[in-house]
Every structure is written in structure tokens, then in C-alpha cells.
Motif scaffolding. Structure first.
Motif, PDB file in Angstrom:
ATOM      1  N   ASN A 148     -30.988  23.673  34.379  1.00  0.00           N
ATOM      2  CA  ASN A 148     -30.609  23.528  35.785  1.00  0.00           C
ATOM      3  C   ASN A 148     -30.725  22.053  36.163  1.00  0.00           C
ATOM      4  OD1 ASN A 148     -33.382  22.962  36.644  1.00  0.00           O
ATOM      5  ND2 ASN A 148     -33.771  25.168  36.426  1.00  0.00           N
ATOM      6  N   SER A 149     -30.253  21.719  37.349  1.00  0.00           N
ATOM      7  CA  SER A 149     -30.182  20.307  37.737  1.00  0.00           C
ATOM      8  C   SER A 149     -31.560  19.653  37.773  1.00  0.00           C
ATOM      9  CB  SER A 149     -29.495  20.166  39.103  1.00  0.00           C
ATOM     10  OG  SER A 149     -30.227  20.847  40.110  1.00  0.00           O
ATOM     11  N   ASN A 150     -32.559  20.375  38.253  1.00  0.00           N
ATOM     12  CA  ASN A 150     -33.903  19.805  38.324  1.00  0.00           C
ATOM     13  C   ASN A 150     -34.434  19.476  36.936  1.00  0.00           C
ATOM     14  OD1 ASN A 150     -36.166  19.063  40.038  1.00  0.00           O
ATOM     15  ND2 ASN A 150     -37.256  20.812  39.165  1.00  0.00           N
ATOM     16  N   GLN A 151     -34.201  20.380  35.985  1.00  0.00           N
ATOM     17  CA  GLN A 151     -34.668  20.140  34.620  1.00  0.00           C
ATOM     18  C   GLN A 151     -33.896  19.002  33.955  1.00  0.00           C
ATOM     19  OE1 GLN A 151     -34.724  23.783  32.360  1.00  0.00           O
ATOM     20  NE2 GLN A 151     -36.504  24.577  33.470  1.00  0.00           N
ATOM     21  N   TYR A 152     -32.595  18.899  34.206  1.00  0.00           N
ATOM     22  CA  TYR A 152     -31.829  17.772  33.656  1.00  0.00           C
ATOM     23  C   TYR A 152     -32.345  16.439  34.198  1.00  0.00           C
ATOM     24  CZ  TYR A 152     -28.201  20.433  31.223  1.00  0.00           C
ATOM     25  OH  TYR A 152     -27.526  21.242  30.335  1.00  0.00           O
ATOM     26  N   ARG A 153     -32.735  16.438  35.469  1.00  0.00           N
ATOM     27  CA  ARG A 153     -33.247  15.206  36.075  1.00  0.00           C
ATOM     28  C   ARG A 153     -34.558  14.783  35.412  1.00  0.00           C
ATOM     29  NH1 ARG A 153     -36.553  14.262  40.671  1.00  0.00           N
ATOM     30  NH2 ARG A 153     -36.598  16.501  41.079  1.00  0.00           N
ATOM     31  N   TYR A 154     -35.473  15.745  35.243  1.00  0.00           N
ATOM     32  CA  TYR A 154     -36.739  15.410  34.593  1.00  0.00           C
ATOM     33  C   TYR A 154     -36.533  15.059  33.123  1.00  0.00           C
ATOM     34  CZ  TYR A 154     -39.860  16.529  38.456  1.00  0.00           C
ATOM     35  OH  TYR A 154     -40.535  16.513  39.641  1.00  0.00           O
ATOM     36  N   CYS A 155     -35.629  15.758  32.473  1.00  0.00           N
ATOM     37  CA  CYS A 155     -35.346  15.457  31.078  1.00  0.00           C
ATOM     38  C   CYS A 155     -34.859  14.013  30.943  1.00  0.00           C
ATOM     39  CB  CYS A 155     -34.301  16.423  30.530  1.00  0.00           C
ATOM     40  SG  CYS A 155     -33.909  16.160  28.782  1.00  0.00           S
ATOM     41  N   ALA A 156     -33.972  13.593  31.835  1.00  0.00           N
ATOM     42  CA  ALA A 156     -33.462  12.219  31.793  1.00  0.00           C
ATOM     43  C   ALA A 156     -34.597  11.208  31.955  1.00  0.00           C
ATOM     44  CB  ALA A 156     -32.407  12.029  32.879  1.00  0.00           C
ATOM     45  N   LYS A 157     -35.474  11.460  32.909  1.00  0.00           N
ATOM     46  CA  LYS A 157     -36.590  10.544  33.147  1.00  0.00           C
ATOM     47  C   LYS A 157     -37.492  10.440  31.914  1.00  0.00           C
ATOM     48  CE  LYS A 157     -36.953  11.038  38.180  1.00  0.00           C
ATOM     49  NZ  LYS A 157     -37.848  11.396  39.301  1.00  0.00           N
ATOM     50  N   HIS A 158     -37.779  11.579  31.304  1.00  0.00           N
ATOM     51  CA  HIS A 158     -38.653  11.569  30.134  1.00  0.00           C
ATOM     52  C   HIS A 158     -37.970  10.924  28.932  1.00  0.00           C
ATOM     53  CE1 HIS A 158     -42.246  13.707  31.499  1.00  0.00           C
ATOM     54  NE2 HIS A 158     -41.448  14.447  32.255  1.00  0.00           N
ATOM     55  N   MET A 159     -36.657  11.108  28.804  1.00  0.00           N
ATOM     56  CA  MET A 159     -35.952  10.465  27.696  1.00  0.00           C
ATOM     57  C   MET A 159     -36.035   8.943  27.815  1.00  0.00           C
ATOM     58  SD  MET A 159     -34.905  12.786  25.578  1.00  0.00           S
ATOM     59  CE  MET A 159     -36.532  13.455  25.930  1.00  0.00           C
ATOM     60  N   ASN A 214     -28.361  12.983  30.004  1.00  0.00           N
ATOM     61  CA  ASN A 214     -28.984  13.994  30.859  1.00  0.00           C
ATOM     62  C   ASN A 214     -28.851  13.660  32.332  1.00  0.00           C
ATOM     63  OD1 ASN A 214     -30.487  16.294  29.339  1.00  0.00           O
ATOM     64  ND2 ASN A 214     -30.803  14.470  28.076  1.00  0.00           N
ATOM     65  N   TYR A 215     -28.818  12.377  32.685  1.00  0.00           N
ATOM     66  CA  TYR A 215     -28.531  12.022  34.074  1.00  0.00           C
ATOM     67  C   TYR A 215     -27.109  12.420  34.440  1.00  0.00           C
ATOM     68  CZ  TYR A 215     -32.561   9.643  36.107  1.00  0.00           C
ATOM     69  OH  TYR A 215     -33.784   9.376  36.670  1.00  0.00           O
ATOM     70  N   PHE A 216     -26.182  12.222  33.510  1.00  0.00           N
ATOM     71  CA  PHE A 216     -24.796  12.626  33.738  1.00  0.00           C
ATOM     72  C   PHE A 216     -24.717  14.140  33.960  1.00  0.00           C
ATOM     73  CE2 PHE A 216     -20.874  14.367  31.876  1.00  0.00           C
ATOM     74  CZ  PHE A 216     -19.931  13.817  32.750  1.00  0.00           C
ATOM     75  N   LEU A 217     -25.393  14.910  33.096  1.00  0.00           N
ATOM     76  CA  LEU A 217     -25.386  16.371  33.229  1.00  0.00           C
ATOM     77  C   LEU A 217     -26.084  16.823  34.510  1.00  0.00           C
ATOM     78  CD1 LEU A 217     -26.124  17.274  29.496  1.00  0.00           C
ATOM     79  CD2 LEU A 217     -23.949  17.528  30.710  1.00  0.00           C
ATOM     80  N   TYR A 218     -27.091  16.069  34.913  1.00  0.00           N
ATOM     81  CA  TYR A 218     -27.766  16.361  36.181  1.00  0.00           C
ATOM     82  C   TYR A 218     -26.785  16.255  37.345  1.00  0.00           C
ATOM     83  CZ  TYR A 218     -30.238  14.931  40.449  1.00  0.00           C
ATOM     84  OH  TYR A 218     -30.647  14.786  41.745  1.00  0.00           O
ATOM     85  N   LYS A 252     -25.416  19.177  39.885  1.00  0.00           N
ATOM     86  CA  LYS A 252     -25.568  19.045  41.335  1.00  0.00           C
ATOM     87  C   LYS A 252     -24.243  19.266  42.053  1.00  0.00           C
ATOM     88  CE  LYS A 252     -28.587  17.479  43.620  1.00  0.00           C
ATOM     89  NZ  LYS A 252     -29.609  18.115  44.498  1.00  0.00           N
ATOM     90  N   ILE A 253     -23.171  18.758  41.465  1.00  0.00           N
ATOM     91  CA  ILE A 253     -21.863  18.862  42.108  1.00  0.00           C
ATOM     92  C   ILE A 253     -21.294  20.273  41.982  1.00  0.00           C
ATOM     93  CG2 ILE A 253     -19.455  18.077  41.943  1.00  0.00           C
ATOM     94  CD1 ILE A 253     -20.593  15.358  41.011  1.00  0.00           C
ATOM     95  N   THR A 254     -21.490  20.902  40.824  1.00  0.00           N
ATOM     96  CA  THR A 254     -20.866  22.209  40.566  1.00  0.00           C
ATOM     97  C   THR A 254     -21.659  23.388  41.109  1.00  0.00           C
ATOM     98  OG1 THR A 254     -21.910  22.258  38.373  1.00  0.00           O
ATOM     99  CG2 THR A 254     -19.673  21.375  38.518  1.00  0.00           C
ATOM    100  N   ASN A 255     -22.931  23.185  41.415  1.00  0.00           N
ATOM    101  CA  ASN A 255     -23.748  24.298  41.921  1.00  0.00           C
ATOM    102  C   ASN A 255     -23.785  24.320  43.448  1.00  0.00           C
ATOM    103  OD1 ASN A 255     -24.267  25.089  39.350  1.00  0.00           O
ATOM    104  ND2 ASN A 255     -26.322  24.207  39.231  1.00  0.00           N
TER     105      ASN A 255
END
Length: 338
Positions: free
Chosen positions: A304-315, A327-331, A335-338
Motif C-alpha cells: 500500500n502507499s504507506n508501506q511504499y513510502r516507508y520502504c523508499a525511506k529505508h532503502m 519505491n517513491y515512484f510506486l508510492y 496515492k494517485i490511483t487509490n
């Protein structure tokens, strides 16, 4: 026989008993979890971590959940067989809980602990309840040996510090909480005392009362702290050492986990079973995973968007720049599609 709030025949839909113990166990120490489908992976590895660190203990595990598919049946059966232990899974009816307060981070599954405590009334005298995001790295014999006083409903571990206790005390209107506020992810429950004082019924009724729900922010944890003032025993923090893997994103963070820690409680949205949560402090979980039925399962990717955001930060934090950008791109896409 003590009366309980939850009627077993109404809330327990099915029971799956994976019992591979080789002989009758007279003094079994019972450990329970209350989870939804998002925590089944974590729960299985949590059980494995306890068994790894306590190979000679007489233990039985009880998992209360509202979702249990064929794959999980196979995994938990294999785990019980691997360690010659007993794991009982209870499929529960959640209708009584779905109207209670919930948040993005805490679903109605947080209230399963009340069903659990009521289920064990008249079945045992002592029960350990654990959140599924807890990993074990030491002996729990001290808990097995603990003897309650009659007025003690549970053994608990304080959360944070005195400043936090005072804030919760003021918010909840309970002055006695100045002396201690506990985290409900670890509860060593004196079942007869819990049942005798009707904790489950009182808690559920409070959670239906606007005067209470208007001021609580930590749902059943707040309510339990309000209810059990003066009826708990505070024990060492080694039994519930809390650490958020998101603290790794800070410039400086004090890691309280050390060689004396028994239970590591991975609080916060990033868990050690997430692909972006691999840090030294995650090793208690990751080691247990290797020695569990989930050893060949990959860590979970964001969904989900929240997990993609945290994943990007941790990467980015782990110097994995391209994965961070992806992962920021997927975040943003999520966000746009949901």
C-alpha cells in the motif's frame, strides 16, 4: 464456575489443534496471540523464536484469528511438528468487536485479547498474551515461575518514561497513572483474578461509552490502564523491550535491546518481516525465521502507499538509492490511483 463476558459457543467458530507433544504435560505454560491475517507470518516466527530460546520448556501456543487459509494450516502444522510442540488455532467470530473504536494502525483484532482471557477462565490460572510483533531471545523461565498475589490481575511492563505516564494520566483523568502506564502487547494474566473482577466485560463497556472513547487514543491499552490501576505487578523491561525499526531513519536513536533482553517488541508500522526492515536489531526475528516453517518464504514487499513510502525511506537509509527511487515512484502511483 466464574461467568465471562464472551460466550465460547458464540465466538469460537472452529478449533484446529496441532499437537505433536510426545507425552502428557502436566505443567504447561500457555502463550497466546490475537491476530488478523496481516500478522500470521509474524506470529509463526514469534512462536519459533520462543521455542528456539526455550528448548526444554513445557509450552503450548494458542492463536486466535479471524482468518486462516490452507497455506497457514500447513505452515503452523509444520511448525508444531518441527518442535514437537502444541499449537492450537481458534477461528473466531468478531461481530461483537467490529463496532468498537479502531484506527488505521489498530483494527478490531486488538480486542481479541479479551476473548482470549475469557476463553481461558476455568482452564488455567496463568496465561501469557503477546503481540505477534515480538521476538524472543532468552529464557522465559522467570515468567513460568512467577506467582501472583491475589489482588494482582496481571504482570506488565511500563511504557516510555515518567513524563509519558503523566501525560496519559492527565488525558485519561486517572491520577494514579502518574506512577506507571503499561504497554498491553505483553500481559502475563492472572486468569482467576481477571475473571473475578470482570475485566473483559468492564473494558468492552468502557469502549462503548462516549465519555471514555472521546479521551482514549490507545484504545484497549488505555482502557486496561484505567481499569487495572493498583492491580498490576510491574516487571523488568527485558520482557517487553520496545523498539521501532523506523527509529533507524533518525540521525541518532538509542537502541535499548541488549544481551539481557528477553522479548523485543517491534512497535510501529515497519516490522522485521518487511523487506525494508532488515537491521541488526531485526536479527532475533530473522534467525528464528530460518528455523521455522517460513524459512523459505521471502520477506514481505510493500502493498500500500504507506508501506511504499516507508520502504523508499529505508532503502535510501540503507544506501540502496535505485530501490529508494523506485519505491517513491510506486508510492506516488498508489496515492494517485487509490
Amino acid at each position: 464456575m466464574n461467568q465471562t463476558y464472551f460466550n465460547e459457543k458464540e465466538v469460537i467458530l472452529d478449533t484446529l489443534d496441532y499437537d505433536y507433544t510426545e507425552s502428557s504435560q502436566d505443567d504447561v505454560f500457555n502463550i497466546s496471540y490475537g491476530i488478523d491475517k496481516n500478522f500470521l507470518f509474524g506470529c509463526g516466527v514469534s512462536i519459533a523464536s520462543i521455542l528456539l530460546s526455550n528448548p526444554h520448556a513445557s509450552l503450548a501456543f494458542h492463536v486466535f484469528t479471524d482468518h486462516f487459509d490452507e497455506q497457514n494450516k500447513s505452515k503452523f502444522d509444520a511448525l508444531a511438528a518441527q518442535y514437537r510442540t502444541r499449537i492450537v488455532v481458534y477461528l473466531i467470530n468478531c461481530d461483537k468487536l467490529k463496532s468498537l473504536p479502531s484506527t488505521k494502525n489498530w483494527t478490531y483484532a486488538t480486542y481479541f485479547r479479551f476473548i482470549i482471557a475469557d476463553y481461558f477462565a476455568n482452564r488455567t490460572t496463568k496465561l501469557l498474551y503477546l503481540d505477534a510483533d515480538i521476538a524472543c531471545q532468552g529464557s522465559i523461565q522467570e515468567l513460568v515461575d512467577l506467582n501472583f498475589k491475589d489482588n494482582e490481575v496481571a504482570a506488565v511492563v511500563t511504557e516510555r518514561n515518567k513524563d509519558w505516564w503523566k501525560k496519559r494520566s492527565a488525558t485519561l483523568g486517572v491520577p494514579e497513572l502518574d506512577n506507571g502506564y503499561f504497554n498491553a502487547g505483553f500481559l502475563l494474566i492472572n486468569i482467576p483474578a481477571w475473571t473475578r473482577t470482570n475485566v473483559s466485560e468492564k473494558a468492552i463497556n468502557m469502549l462503548k461509552t462516549p465519555e471514555v472513547t472521546d479521551k482514549i487514543t490507545h484504545l484497549d491499552q488505555d482502557v486496561l490502564n484505567m481499569l487495572l490501576v493498583g492491580q498490576t505487578r510491574y516487571i523488568d523491561k527485558k520482557f517487553n523491550t520496545q523498539y521501532s525499526l523506523n527509529y533507524e531513519l533518525k540521525d541518532t536513536a538509542i537502541n535499548p535491546v541488549n544481551e539481557n533482553t528477553i522479548f523485543i517488541h517491534y512497535i510501529g508500522p515497519t516490522k522485521p518481516w518487511h523487506s525494508w526492515g532488515v537491521y541488526p536489531v531485526s536479527q532475533a526475528f530473522l534467525k528464528a525465521k530460518v528455523y521455522s516453517a517460513w524459512k523459505n518464504d521471502p520477506l514481505l514487499k510493500p502493498n500500500n502507499s504507506n508501506q511504499y513510502r516507508y520502504c523508499a525511506k529505508h532503502m535510501f537509509n540503507q544506501q540502496k538509492v535505485l530501490q529508494g527511487i523506485l519505491n517513491y515512484f510506486l508510492y506516488f502511483v498508489k496515492k494517485i490511483t487509490n
